[in-house]
Design an enzyme around this catalytic site. Structure first.
Site, PDB file in Angstrom:
ATOM      1  CG  HIS A  81     -15.907  -2.112  15.626  1.00 29.64           C
ATOM      2  ND1 HIS A  81     -16.778  -3.096  16.009  1.00 29.64           N
ATOM      3  CD2 HIS A  81     -16.021  -1.999  14.271  1.00 29.64           C
ATOM      4  CE1 HIS A  81     -17.405  -3.566  14.935  1.00 29.64           C
ATOM      5  NE2 HIS A  81     -16.960  -2.922  13.867  1.00 29.64           N
ATOM      6  CB  ALA A  82     -12.294   3.670  15.839  1.00 28.35           C
ATOM      7  CE1 TYR A 110     -24.149  -8.034  15.196  1.00 27.31           C
ATOM      8  CE2 TYR A 110     -25.242  -6.400  16.565  1.00 27.31           C
ATOM      9  CZ  TYR A 110     -24.089  -6.926  15.991  1.00 27.31           C
ATOM     10  OH  TYR A 110     -22.888  -6.324  16.246  1.00 27.31           O
ATOM     11  NE  ARG A 155     -19.809  -0.682  13.563  1.00 30.02           N
ATOM     12  CZ  ARG A 155     -20.139  -1.781  14.228  1.00 30.02           C
ATOM     13  NH1 ARG A 155     -20.196  -1.783  15.535  1.00 30.02           N
ATOM     14  NH2 ARG A 155     -20.414  -2.893  13.575  1.00 30.02           N
ATOM     15  CD  GLU A 185     -19.284  -7.200  21.238  1.00 30.57           C
ATOM     16  OE1 GLU A 185     -18.982  -6.121  21.778  1.00 30.57           O
ATOM     17  OE2 GLU A 185     -19.410  -7.345  20.016  1.00 30.57           O
TER      18      GLU A 185
HETATM   19 ZN   LIG Z   1     -17.047  -3.849  17.913  1.00 33.14          ZN
END
Ligand SMILES: [Zn+2]
Length: 438
Positions: free
Chosen positions: A188-189, A367, A242, A389
């Site tokens: 993810h950018a 999620y 993203r 994360e």
């Molecule tokens: Zn991500």
């Protein structure tokens, strides 16, 4: 009197000053909200809003865990009305995110200027390095350490950037009885803080080796910039980009990009968006993108000895494992035990004010999500696969979420490495035990 040269310099300085201002204009008036939900119904309602209003959900709200949502000036009223109707509580984290973007840029630029000259070869952890710098660095590592570092190209991105990665091995990957550990960042950018963590791993495995067992017992594959086009775009144009930079998805290129972490062949298309304009658009088919195909292909020869696969994202202080449909992999217990060991290793050295890491199945913690890279790796044969994360930072500067404060870069990289090491050692031990039992 000023010389022509000086006039020119001033002119260029003014131009670059206005370029910086113009760059973040898109985000002028965007507000970052903190959302507090009372129950699951409220949480679902807030998350559903993402399908109705073009809001940018940075973290999902759950009971006991506030979410962060970025909302544009134009969409604010509709968004707040919906929250009021549902009785959802919120507060403002950052009134105008453009100011934070300018602050981030200033602070990173100042840190890059002030950085101390390193006594050893390598990239510093004072700032966030761009694609070209990292690319040249990987090449240099291959040249300087040919006896155990190979720099390879995984292929090209959508826009043709070469995606390089390192293979670090004392036996040039020729010893089939050694476990392989794969680390990657920037799928993810906009998740800039993840890059220093893979660069730090490289530093500790190649340049400043203080724990020899990690190099002797394990073969490493490290890809610091999985999505270089999106990453560069997040530097030059749209900071919170993203996806990758796939064009031609809609006539006139109204919307661009595929969410690479929804594009892997793992329950593809079941919990992601088919809307090209969505930030979680899964692409026309599984593995439709060169950036995801690259990962699959470089791991193909090593699947039988892939002991650990870690895809590093931000933010939220979490270690997640599969599957994104809520089912647990057959080795769910082991995944949890090793996940906890990694989280504990990080928690031991993290800054006291930071929350402890949370470990669990992605659906239980976050999620439902399909097409994720770590789900694919787990299904394709990796013994253990996780998504990290990393924590967000909110210090004196107020920079938060995806925004990086230079004060946090080295700490984030260092503490993440503690977790990665703990995981790699446990994965390697389990791998050698299995071999011995055969
Ligand atoms: Zn991500």
């Amino acid at each position: 009197m000023l010389s022509t040269k000086m006039y020119k310099t001033i002119f260029i300085l003014c131009l670059s000053f206005f370029a910086v201002l113009a760059k973040h204009e898109f985000y002028d008036g965007h507000t970052l909200y903190n959302i507090v939900v009372k129950d699951v119904q409220q949480a679902e309602l807030v998350n559903e809003l993402g399908y109705q209003i073009p809001i940018d959900i940075w973290t999902y709200a759950k009971p006991g865990q506030p979410g962060q949502i970025l909302v544009s000036k134009e969409d604010k009223q509709q968004f707040l009305d919906a929250l009021h109707d549902a009785g959802v509580a919120y507060s403002i984290l950052t009134e105008n995110i453009r100011e934070s973007l300018e602050l981030e840029e200033e602070r990173l630029a100042a840190a890059a200027k002030q950085k101390n000259e390193r006594s050893t070869f390598g990239l510093d952890f004072e700032t966030i390095h761009r694609y070209e710098v990292v690319d040249a660095y990987l090449e240099e590592l291959g040249t300087r350490f040919p006896h155990y570092v190979r720099v390879e190209s995984a292929g090209r991105s959508v826009q043709g950037r070469d995606i390089k990665y390192l293979k670090i091995s004392t036996s040039h990957f020729q010893n089939d009885t050694k476990p392989v550990v794969m680390l990657q960042s920037l799928l993810h950018a906009r998740e800039w803080i993840t890059l220093p963590s893979t660069l730090y791993a490289i530093e500790k495995l190649v340049i400043d080796v203080t724990e020899r067992d990690l190099v002797d017992n394990i073969d490493w594959i490290i890809m610091p910039i999985v999505n270089p086009d999106g990453y560069e775009w997040s530097h030059t144009d749209t900071r919170f980009w993203r996806k990758n930079r796939r064009v031609g998805l809609l006539p006139g290129d109204t919307c661009v990009g595929v969410d690479l972490n929804r594009n892997f062949d793992a329950f593809w298309g079941t919990a992601s968006s088919s809307n090209v304009c969505s930030d979680t658009y899964h692409g026309p088919s599984a593995f439709s993108e060169p950036e995801t195909i690259n990962i699959r292909e470089i791991l193909r020869p090593y699947m039988s000895r892939l002991a650990l696969y870690i895809d590093i994202h931000s933010h939220g202080s979490m270690i997640l494992y599969g599957f994104g449909n809520g089912q647990l992999p057959p080795n769910g217990l082991i995944l949890h035990v090793v996940g906890v060991a990694m989280a504990q290793a990080i928690d031991e050295v993290k800054w006291a004010e930071k929350p402890n890491y949370v470990v669990g199945n992605i659906v239980a913690i976050l999620y439902r999500a399909s097409g994720g890279s770590s789900d694919w790796a787990q299904l394709a044969g990796a013994s253990l696969a996780y998504t990290y994360e990393l924590p967000s930072y909110r210090g004196q500067s107020g920079l938060n979420g995806f925004l990086v404060d230079p004060d946090f870069i080295e700490q984030a990289a260092y503490e993440t490495w503690e977790g990665l090491k703990a995981g790699a050692r446990q994965a390697a031990t389990a791998f050698y035990r299995q071999i011995a039992e055969k």
